[in-house]
Write an enzyme that holds these catalytic residues in place. Structure first.
Site, PDB file in Angstrom:
ATOM      1  N   CYS A 114    -106.632 -17.395  13.978  1.00 22.40           N
ATOM      2  CA  CYS A 114    -107.116 -16.502  15.031  1.00 22.40           C
ATOM      3  C   CYS A 114    -106.935 -15.109  14.477  1.00 22.40           C
ATOM      4  CB  CYS A 114    -106.315 -16.680  16.316  1.00 22.40           C
ATOM      5  SG  CYS A 114    -106.711 -15.395  17.530  1.00 22.40           S
ATOM      6  N   CYS A 117    -105.602 -12.354  17.284  1.00 19.03           N
ATOM      7  CA  CYS A 117    -104.219 -12.342  17.759  1.00 19.03           C
ATOM      8  C   CYS A 117    -103.526 -13.557  17.162  1.00 19.03           C
ATOM      9  CB  CYS A 117    -104.161 -12.325  19.277  1.00 19.03           C
ATOM     10  SG  CYS A 117    -105.262 -13.487  20.095  1.00 19.03           S
ATOM     11  N   SER A 118    -103.256 -14.563  17.951  1.00 20.28           N
ATOM     12  CA  SER A 118    -102.601 -15.746  17.391  1.00 20.28           C
ATOM     13  C   SER A 118    -102.882 -16.963  18.263  1.00 20.28           C
ATOM     14  CB  SER A 118    -101.107 -15.517  17.260  1.00 20.28           C
ATOM     15  OG  SER A 118    -100.573 -15.132  18.506  1.00 20.28           O
ATOM     16  N   CYS A 119    -104.127 -17.092  18.755  1.00 17.69           N
ATOM     17  CA  CYS A 119    -104.491 -18.247  19.574  1.00 17.69           C
ATOM     18  C   CYS A 119    -104.172 -19.523  18.804  1.00 17.69           C
ATOM     19  CB  CYS A 119    -105.976 -18.214  19.911  1.00 17.69           C
ATOM     20  SG  CYS A 119    -106.399 -16.788  20.914  1.00 17.69           S
TER      21      CYS A 119
END
Lengths: 209, 96
Positions: A114, A117-119
């Site tokens: 991602c 962000c950090s999905c």
């Protein structure tokens, strides 16, 4: 250790604690949490229990899904068609996120990121590793995936396409790796033990012991 | 709501740089790719980010780009790709 002579010149002070001053967002989180508790929207125990539930999720769930797909062609077909529904049929509820399963084959290797962000499919894989959230991984794996995979010890041959999936919006992803050769007839549980977190992100592949 | 694009359509990502909560990665802006699948209709994050929850839903697509299109100096085989989730208002029919 009994053999250690201990004549070296270092002191035995513990390493320094890492608790510096609170950041802006840490302060905000505490303030909002305390207000919500004060207003009795929820209690401190609800917050603790929610964290406990989140921490209890582990990649073992994702591994179960993969092992099921390896051993049940009908399930695999369902998983590829609708990841969320297939997981629900195993009793794994993914909530509002939509799961897309991507399958490694002889000609395609998949890897997830991602960049924004950090999905991450936390319901299946638990808490993401720090490197998954790091800018270096997010920036580089879209730009030079083969070099990044090599740093993870994963060499993808030139005749296998590397397919990066940038998880930018409402989908979440799980890589269904290839079932390793030599595992014919294995029980599902034994197969699941081969499927690590990193295999399901796509930075490595399952290995037979 | 009807999706404007179909699977397999060539689309171009708008080369736009608005402020706000944007889910279209910079590296894809202006790039041309192919619709890989239609993911469904979702709230527009650019509105949701400001608490506006009643706006129309946006069709979300996965678009597949050749790495060599995104990075002209890409060091890898021409078959390497990236799939990116993109909302309909960021896509235009590709003219090339």
């Amino acid at each position: 250790m009994a053999t250690e002579t201990h004549d070296h010149a270092h002191d035995h002070r513990p390493p320094p604690d890492e608790d510096g001053p609170l950041t802006y967002y840490q302060t905000m989180e505490i303030a909002v949490r305390e207000l919500l508790i004060e207003k009795e929207v929820f209690g401190a125990d609800d917050v603790r229990a929610a964290i406990e539930t989140m921490d209890a999720r582990s990649p073992a769930r994702g591994a179960e899904v993969v092992a099921h797909a390896w051993t049940d062609p009908a399930f695999k077909e369902a998983l590829m068609a609708d990841g969320s529904a297939a997981c629900a049929s195993m009793g794994i509820e993914l909530g509002p996120l939509r799961l897309i399963a991507v399958e490694n084959t002889e000609t395609v290797h998949n890897v997830i990121v991602c960049t924004l962000c950090s999905c991450y499919p936390r319901n299946l894989l638990g808490i993401p590793p720090d490197w998954y959230k790091a800018k270096a991984y997010r920036a580089r794996v879209v730009r030079e995936p083969r070099a990044v995979l090599r740093e993870f010890g994963t060499e993808i041959p030139g005749d296998v396409a590397v397919r990066v999936h940038d998880s930018t919006a409402d989908m979440r992803y799980i890589v269904v790796p290839r079932r390793p050769a030599g595992t014919e007839g294995w029980e599902r549980e034994r197969l699941a033990a081969l499927v690590t977190r990193d295999c399901m992100i796509g930075v490595t592949v399952p290995k037979t012991p | 709501m009807a999706a404007r694009f179909a699977v397999g359509d060539r689309v171009a990502v708008r080369r736009a740089f608005p402020l706000g909560h944007i889910r279209t990665p910079y590296y894809a802006r202006g790039a041309v790719g192919d619709v890989e699948r239609i993911c469904g209709a979702f709230g527009n994050p650019e509105e949701l980010a400001f608490g506006r929850r009643d706006g129309p839903k946006q069709t979300l697509y996965r678009v597949r780009f050749a790495q060599t299109v995104l990075w002209p100096d890409y060091d890898g085989p021409p078959g390497d790709t990236i799939d990116i989730e993109l909302y309909e208002h960021w896509l235009e029919p590709a003219t090339e």
